[in-house]
Write a protein that holds these residues in place. Structure first.
Motif, PDB file in Angstrom:
ATOM      1  N   ARG A 137      -4.325   1.702   8.810  1.00  0.00           N
ATOM      2  CA  ARG A 137      -3.317   0.827   9.381  1.00  0.00           C
ATOM      3  C   ARG A 137      -2.837   1.336  10.740  1.00  0.00           C
TER       4      ARG A 137
ATOM      5  N   LYS B   8     -10.260  -3.170   3.685  1.00  0.00           N
ATOM      6  CA  LYS B   8      -9.521  -3.179   2.414  1.00  0.00           C
ATOM      7  C   LYS B   8     -10.460  -2.967   1.234  1.00  0.00           C
TER       8      LYS B   8
ATOM      9  N   HIS C 116      -5.478   6.943  -2.226  1.00  0.00           N
ATOM     10  CA  HIS C 116      -5.789   5.643  -1.638  1.00  0.00           C
ATOM     11  C   HIS C 116      -4.778   5.272  -0.555  1.00  0.00           C
TER      12      HIS C 116
ATOM     13  N   SER D 204      -6.115  -6.212  -0.876  1.00  0.00           N
ATOM     14  CA  SER D 204      -7.535  -6.117  -1.195  1.00  0.00           C
ATOM     15  C   SER D 204      -8.242  -7.295  -0.542  1.00  0.00           C
TER      16      SER D 204
ATOM     17  N   ASP E 281       0.815  -1.228   0.000  1.00  0.00           N
ATOM     18  CA  ASP E 281       0.000   0.000   0.000  1.00  0.00           C
ATOM     19  C   ASP E 281       0.843   1.270   0.000  1.00  0.00           C
TER      20      ASP E 281
ATOM     21  N   VAL F 109      -5.242   4.358   3.456  1.00  0.00           N
ATOM     22  CA  VAL F 109      -4.848   3.062   4.032  1.00  0.00           C
ATOM     23  C   VAL F 109      -3.866   3.279   5.189  1.00  0.00           C
TER      24      VAL F 109
END
Ligand code: AMP
Ligand code: ZN
Ligand code: FE
Ligand code: FE
Length: 278
Positions: A95, A165, A87, A64, A39, A91
């Motif tokens: 996280r 995800k 994106h 994903s 990612d 993420v």
């Protein structure tokens, strides 16, 4: 072939900076490597991209979901793509929150590791379980990252927390938007039910290729995935999934299997590589 199309750096959960990875790859005589952090795609910016000895392919490994976790590699992406950067920033936040939740769970169970301990293991923006594993080892709760995974942070552990995800289709779409080629990473590590459902549809879903060659695949698996990929007109790739200490048995450039079809894939990628040549 002297290539490695799946390499992690300190921008995600690898030990070495992109620059150091390029130096190491040159020393090993590799001609082509793809930087494919979890990612995250900005590590490529720290490499020169191309010199006389080695070509670096800008890439990413997107997490994903489909009946579990499915990793999608993006090769030859525009690592400055606005859609992709948006994106990965999202993420990174997810996280971070997920790492905090796992730390909370561990603390409740009497394991005295803090979010600061984990952050100290992270050089980039992406917090992954390997960083938590490293903190657990440093604090003496496990003797190796592997043991830390088994005891505390594997998917089966009560302390494990997932993060939300995107769909496999969403991941392929993002890679397409960034001008890249989507490759199904290590099919042998995906849940059996998911892979049997997905595999026949890969071409229709917009995948360019399949990572048939991966250190965790047996020879029989490599052959099977290659055959099934070629049957639907997909390319095959090979990658070591090198991290450094998180996977001590894996060497940079260590996935040396693959024949004619792999050469064909590299040829197909050449026009999209920096400067368009190997
Ligand atoms: P995450 O994306 O934060 O859930 O972490 C997943 C990553 O942890 C994988 O991509 C691997 O790099 C690493 N990993 C998963 N299982 C293990 C294990 N048993 N030992 C060492 N590293 C692992
Ligand atoms: Zn990793
Ligand atoms: Fe992966
Ligand atoms: Fe990987």
């Amino acid at each position: 072939m002297n290539i490695d199309m799946h390499v992690h750096t300190s921008f995600s959960d690898g030990d070495y900076t992109p620059r150091k990875i390029v130096r190491m790859a040159k020393e090993k005589g590799l001609k082509l490597i793809a930087i494919t952090d979890h990612d995250e795609c900005r590590g490529y910016g720290e490499t020169a991209g191309k010199d006389e000895w080695i070509t670096v392919c800008p890439g990413i490994e997107l997490a994903s979901k489909f009946k579990g976790e499915v990793h999608v590699l993006g090769l030859c992406i525009d690592w400055r793509s606005a859609a992709l950067l948006k994106h990965i920033e999202g993420v990174a936040q997810l996280r971070k929150h997920r790492a905090e939740s796992m730390i909370k769970n561990l603390n409740t169970a009497g394991v005295g590791v803090t979010i600061e301990d984990v952050k100290a293991e992270c050089e980039g923006e992406i917090v992954g379980r390997p960083h938590i594993a490293a903190a657990l080892v440093k604090k003496g709760y496990a003797s190796s990252p592997k043991e830390a995974f088994i005891r505390y942070i594997s998917k089966r552990s009560p302390y494990y927390v997932p993060f939300d995800k995107i769909s496999v289709k969403g991941a392929v779409g993002l890679i397409e938007k960034a001008g890249g080629r989507a490759v199904l990473a290590h099919p042998g590590l995906i849940n059996k039910e998911a892979i049997e459902y997905l595999f026949p549809k890969l071409s229709d879903m917009g995948f360019w290729g399949v990572e048939a060659y991966h250190p965790r695949h047996s020879n029989a698996q490599c052959e099977e995935y290659e055959k099934r990929a070629k049957a639907q007109g997909l390319f095959v790739t090979a990658g070591s999934d090198f991290h450094g200490s998180a996977k001590p048995d894996v060497e940079l450039g260590g996935e040396r299997r693959g024949g004619e079809y792999l050469e064909e894939s590299v040829e197909a990628l050449v026009p999209f590589l920096p400067l368009g040549k190997l």
